[in-house]
Structure formats: structure tokens, C-alpha cells
Design a protein around this motif. Structure first.
Motif, PDB file in Angstrom:
ATOM      1  N   ILE A  40      11.135  -4.071 -10.634  1.00  0.00           N
ATOM      2  CA  ILE A  40      10.887  -2.666 -10.319  1.00  0.00           C
ATOM      3  C   ILE A  40      10.951  -2.442  -8.819  1.00  0.00           C
ATOM      4  CG2 ILE A  40       9.153  -0.837 -10.388  1.00  0.00           C
ATOM      5  CD1 ILE A  40       8.200  -1.919 -13.013  1.00  0.00           C
ATOM      6  N   VAL A  41      10.365  -3.395  -8.054  1.00  0.00           N
ATOM      7  CA  VAL A  41      10.321  -3.243  -6.606  1.00  0.00           C
ATOM      8  C   VAL A  41      11.709  -3.376  -5.996  1.00  0.00           C
ATOM      9  CG1 VAL A  41       9.369  -4.177  -4.478  1.00  0.00           C
ATOM     10  CG2 VAL A  41       7.952  -4.095  -6.541  1.00  0.00           C
ATOM     11  N   THR A  42      12.450  -4.412  -6.422  1.00  0.00           N
ATOM     12  CA  THR A  42      13.759  -4.664  -5.817  1.00  0.00           C
ATOM     13  C   THR A  42      14.782  -3.602  -6.206  1.00  0.00           C
ATOM     14  OG1 THR A  42      14.264  -6.146  -7.678  1.00  0.00           O
ATOM     15  CG2 THR A  42      13.363  -7.133  -5.671  1.00  0.00           C
ATOM     16  N   SER A  43      14.606  -2.988  -7.367  1.00  0.00           N
ATOM     17  CA  SER A  43      15.568  -1.970  -7.787  1.00  0.00           C
ATOM     18  C   SER A  43      15.301  -0.618  -7.144  1.00  0.00           C
ATOM     19  CB  SER A  43      15.520  -1.810  -9.320  1.00  0.00           C
ATOM     20  OG  SER A  43      14.253  -1.329  -9.726  1.00  0.00           O
ATOM     21  N   GLY A  44      14.168  -0.489  -6.472  1.00  0.00           N
ATOM     22  CA  GLY A  44      13.850   0.755  -5.801  1.00  0.00           C
ATOM     23  C   GLY A  44      13.211   1.787  -6.704  1.00  0.00           C
ATOM     24  N   THR A  45      12.934   1.416  -7.961  1.00  0.00           N
ATOM     25  CA  THR A  45      12.292   2.344  -8.876  1.00  0.00           C
ATOM     26  C   THR A  45      10.848   2.568  -8.467  1.00  0.00           C
ATOM     27  OG1 THR A  45      13.684   1.507 -10.649  1.00  0.00           O
ATOM     28  CG2 THR A  45      11.763   2.789 -11.301  1.00  0.00           C
ATOM     29  N   CYS A  46      10.412   3.812  -8.463  1.00  0.00           N
ATOM     30  CA  CYS A  46       9.050   4.134  -8.056  1.00  0.00           C
ATOM     31  C   CYS A  46       8.049   3.596  -9.059  1.00  0.00           C
ATOM     32  CB  CYS A  46       8.878   5.649  -7.916  1.00  0.00           C
ATOM     33  SG  CYS A  46       9.840   6.362  -6.566  1.00  0.00           S
ATOM     34  N   CYS A  47       6.999   3.024  -8.574  1.00  0.00           N
ATOM     35  CA  CYS A  47       5.925   2.573  -9.429  1.00  0.00           C
ATOM     36  C   CYS A  47       5.239   3.792 -10.025  1.00  0.00           C
ATOM     37  CB  CYS A  47       4.928   1.740  -8.621  1.00  0.00           C
ATOM     38  SG  CYS A  47       3.459   1.230  -9.549  1.00  0.00           S
ATOM     39  N   LYS A  48       4.740   3.669 -11.251  1.00  0.00           N
ATOM     40  CA  LYS A  48       4.108   4.816 -11.898  1.00  0.00           C
ATOM     41  C   LYS A  48       2.798   5.197 -11.243  1.00  0.00           C
ATOM     42  CE  LYS A  48       2.241   1.751 -15.473  1.00  0.00           C
ATOM     43  NZ  LYS A  48       2.226   1.472 -16.920  1.00  0.00           N
ATOM     44  N   TYR A  49       2.289   4.350 -10.356  1.00  0.00           N
ATOM     45  CA  TYR A  49       1.065   4.675  -9.626  1.00  0.00           C
ATOM     46  C   TYR A  49       1.360   5.139  -8.203  1.00  0.00           C
ATOM     47  CZ  TYR A  49      -1.059   2.162 -13.504  1.00  0.00           C
ATOM     48  OH  TYR A  49      -1.437   1.754 -14.762  1.00  0.00           O
ATOM     49  N   ASP A  50       2.626   5.282  -7.880  1.00  0.00           N
ATOM     50  CA  ASP A  50       3.028   5.729  -6.544  1.00  0.00           C
ATOM     51  C   ASP A  50       2.910   7.244  -6.467  1.00  0.00           C
ATOM     52  OD1 ASP A  50       4.086   6.175  -4.089  1.00  0.00           O
ATOM     53  OD2 ASP A  50       6.041   5.262  -4.492  1.00  0.00           O
ATOM     54  N   LEU A  51       2.028   7.737  -5.586  1.00  0.00           N
ATOM     55  CA  LEU A  51       1.798   9.173  -5.449  1.00  0.00           C
ATOM     56  C   LEU A  51       2.266   9.710  -4.103  1.00  0.00           C
ATOM     57  CD1 LEU A  51      -1.782   9.405  -7.002  1.00  0.00           C
ATOM     58  CD2 LEU A  51       0.408   9.936  -8.093  1.00  0.00           C
ATOM     59  N   GLY A  52       3.087   8.950  -3.404  1.00  0.00           N
ATOM     60  CA  GLY A  52       3.513   9.366  -2.078  1.00  0.00           C
ATOM     61  C   GLY A  52       2.748   8.607  -1.012  1.00  0.00           C
ATOM     62  N   MET A 112       0.822  -1.203   0.000  1.00  0.00           N
ATOM     63  CA  MET A 112       0.000   0.000   0.000  1.00  0.00           C
ATOM     64  C   MET A 112       0.861   1.259   0.000  1.00  0.00           C
ATOM     65  SD  MET A 112      -2.840   1.230   2.811  1.00  0.00           S
ATOM     66  CE  MET A 112      -1.606   1.165   4.128  1.00  0.00           C
ATOM     67  N   LEU A 113       1.893   1.295   0.819  1.00  0.00           N
ATOM     68  CA  LEU A 113       2.747   2.476   0.909  1.00  0.00           C
ATOM     69  C   LEU A 113       3.511   2.727  -0.386  1.00  0.00           C
ATOM     70  CD1 LEU A 113       4.163   2.105   4.536  1.00  0.00           C
ATOM     71  CD2 LEU A 113       2.230   3.476   3.750  1.00  0.00           C
ATOM     72  N   ARG A 114       3.708   1.686  -1.185  1.00  0.00           N
ATOM     73  CA  ARG A 114       4.405   1.839  -2.458  1.00  0.00           C
ATOM     74  C   ARG A 114       3.439   2.001  -3.631  1.00  0.00           C
ATOM     75  NH1 ARG A 114       9.668  -2.189  -2.510  1.00  0.00           N
ATOM     76  NH2 ARG A 114      10.545  -1.549  -0.502  1.00  0.00           N
ATOM     77  N   GLY A 115       2.152   1.960  -3.356  1.00  0.00           N
ATOM     78  CA  GLY A 115       1.182   2.118  -4.423  1.00  0.00           C
ATOM     79  C   GLY A 115       1.084   0.921  -5.334  1.00  0.00           C
ATOM     80  N   LEU A 116       1.307  -0.280  -4.791  1.00  0.00           N
ATOM     81  CA  LEU A 116       1.293  -1.507  -5.582  1.00  0.00           C
ATOM     82  C   LEU A 116       0.169  -2.429  -5.148  1.00  0.00           C
ATOM     83  CD1 LEU A 116       5.104  -2.397  -5.554  1.00  0.00           C
ATOM     84  CD2 LEU A 116       3.804  -1.695  -7.568  1.00  0.00           C
ATOM     85  N   THR A 117      -0.222  -3.325  -6.041  1.00  0.00           N
ATOM     86  CA  THR A 117      -1.104  -4.430  -5.696  1.00  0.00           C
ATOM     87  C   THR A 117      -0.271  -5.706  -5.659  1.00  0.00           C
ATOM     88  OG1 THR A 117      -1.667  -4.931  -8.003  1.00  0.00           O
ATOM     89  CG2 THR A 117      -3.040  -3.298  -6.858  1.00  0.00           C
ATOM     90  N   THR A 118      -0.860  -6.778  -5.145  1.00  0.00           N
ATOM     91  CA  THR A 118      -0.126  -8.045  -5.074  1.00  0.00           C
ATOM     92  C   THR A 118       0.259  -8.534  -6.464  1.00  0.00           C
ATOM     93  OG1 THR A 118      -1.305  -8.657  -3.049  1.00  0.00           O
ATOM     94  CG2 THR A 118      -0.223 -10.420  -4.248  1.00  0.00           C
ATOM     95  N   ILE A 119      -0.647  -8.406  -7.420  1.00  0.00           N
ATOM     96  CA  ILE A 119      -0.349  -8.840  -8.789  1.00  0.00           C
ATOM     97  C   ILE A 119       0.790  -8.021  -9.370  1.00  0.00           C
ATOM     98  CG2 ILE A 119      -1.268  -8.919 -11.138  1.00  0.00           C
ATOM     99  CD1 ILE A 119      -3.954  -9.679  -9.992  1.00  0.00           C
ATOM    100  N   GLU A 120       0.768  -6.719  -9.169  1.00  0.00           N
ATOM    101  CA  GLU A 120       1.831  -5.868  -9.693  1.00  0.00           C
ATOM    102  C   GLU A 120       3.163  -6.189  -9.027  1.00  0.00           C
ATOM    103  OE1 GLU A 120      -1.114  -2.061 -10.620  1.00  0.00           O
ATOM    104  OE2 GLU A 120       0.141  -2.093  -8.837  1.00  0.00           O
ATOM    105  N   PHE A 121       3.132  -6.521  -7.740  1.00  0.00           N
ATOM    106  CA  PHE A 121       4.354  -6.889  -7.035  1.00  0.00           C
ATOM    107  C   PHE A 121       4.953  -8.165  -7.624  1.00  0.00           C
ATOM    108  CE2 PHE A 121       6.465  -9.320  -3.675  1.00  0.00           C
ATOM    109  CZ  PHE A 121       7.422  -8.410  -3.252  1.00  0.00           C
TER     110      PHE A 121
END
Length: 214
Positions: free
Chosen positions: A155-167, A140-149
Motif C-alpha cells: 500500500i505504501v510503495t504503490s502510493g495508495t492512501c491509507c484508510k486512516y490518512d486524514l491529511g 506520521m504524515l501518512r497516518g501510519l504506524t510502524t506495524i502498519e508500514f
């Protein structure tokens, strides 16, 4: 259902649709579409073969509630985890006090066994729920769903922000709703239509305040 997919003409096969409405595309660059429901899929939408329908912002299919977790019921699923975790903690504390008291009192062995069984079961379930809640909180804090994870581990392990991450704050309100004093109550669901997310949703909210009305 967790979310009804739009049934307008723009979402049906063979009709023109402005590509700017959605961000996600297939590897070929074409719009994502569901061969089962015969519609174009909005961003973060996935087809559940068990529910036999497309689910907006699908997180996963939960066998415990026999339903999919999506845009409209993600908050209630999260609250179910929190409430269950708190119940396990309350039961574990009270039973432990009873176990301590039973050491100084005479009672059948079977009663002590049941008390220990209750405490052990509650501790195991509570521990699993804590890990489960921690995992979903991280998503939730990263703006992700389980499927997206699962689909975008790189993307998650590299620390790149998800395009749906708004803070952090906006990510929380996207699940628990816009009013913090109602976050822990099963009311006040998140605002929006379950179709537009990320920067597009923020831009639309800034230009059309009525879109944010629950």
C-alpha cells in the motif's frame, strides 16, 4: 500503559457487537480477536507478547524505554527522539569548538582523544536519530504506524492512501495533539479514545464535539 482496551461487554467473546464500529477484519471477514486477552480487538490494536496486553494503536515495542508505543504515549516517544536529536546537535557543536580550540593549546593527548571520541559518538548517534526521526515523521504524515508500514508495504510503495490518512495536518494532530503551540511540549496529548480512527473519527467529531475534549 500506552492505551487501555475497552472492557465493556461488547468487546468480550461471545457477545454481539455492531460491526460498523470497527473497520479491520481478518482475511475470513470475521472480527479481529485476541486469543490471549480473550477480547475483540479495536482497529489498529495489537497484542504485545512482551507486555502481555493489547495496545491501542500499537506502533511498536521499544526496548529502550521497556514499554510499548501506542495511542497515549506516541507523542512522548516522538518528543524523546526530537529532544535527543537536539541534544546530540548541541553537544556536537560545542565539542567541535573545543576540539578546534585544543589544536592551539597545550594539553595531554588523552584529553584530545576523549574530545574526538565524544564528537564521533555524538555524530554517529545524532545521524542515527535524524534517520529514525525522518522515518517516523514519514509514517506520521501518512497516518501510519510502524506495524502498519511493515504489514502493508504494498500500500505504501504503490502510493495508495491509507484508510486512516486524514491529511497532513490531521495526521499530525493525531500524534501531537490539537494545539500546534504545544506540539513540542510533553503536554496536551491527542484527543479521541484510541478506538475509532479515520473517517469514522472525523464524522463522530463533527457530530459530537465533546468527544474531542482532552
Amino acid at each position: 500503559m500506552p492505551g487501555d482496551v475497552p472492557e465493556g461487554e461488547a468487546w468480550r467473546f461471545g457477545t454481539f457487537k455492531d460491526p460498523k464500529i470497527t473497520q479491520e477484519v481478518k482475511f475470513s471477514g470475521e472480527r479481529r480477536r485476541c486469543k490471549h486477552c480473550l477480547i475483540y480487538k479495536p482497529d489498529r490494536c495489537h497484542h504485545c507478547r512482551i507486555c502481555k496486553s493489547c495496545i491501542l494503536k500499537m506502533d511498536h515495542h521499544c526496548p529502550w524505554i521497556m514499554n510499548c508505543i501506542g495511542f497515549r504515549n506516541h507523542k512522548y516517544f516522538f518528543l524523546l527522539i526530537i529532544y535527543s536529536m537536539l541534544c546530540c546537535g548541541f553537544i556536537g557543536i560545542t565539542v567541535f569548538e573545543t576540539i578546534v580550540w585544543s589544536l592551539e593549546q597545550e594539553m595531554p593527548i588523552s584529553h584530545r582523544f576523549l574530545l574526538l571520541l565524544c564528537f564521533s559518538t555524538t555524530s554517529i548517534m545524532g545521524g542515527l536519530l535524524v534517520m529514525f526521526a525522518g522515518f517516523h515523521t514519514m509514517l506520521m504524515l501518512r497516518g501510519l504506524t510502524t506495524i502498519e508500514f511493515c504489514e502493508k508495504m504494498s500500500i505504501v510503495t504503490s502510493g495508495t492512501c491509507c484508510k486512516y490518512d486524514l491529511g497532513v495536518y490531521r495526521n499530525i494532530t493525531a500524534v501531537f495533539g490539537p494545539r500546534p503551540y504545544l506540539w513540542l511540549l510533553p503536554v496536551d496529548p491527542p484527543v479521541g479514545d484510541g478506538v475509532i480512527f479515520g473517517k469514522q473519527a472525523r464524522h463522530r467529531a463533527d457530530n459530537d464535539p465533546e468527544w474531542l475534549e482532552p
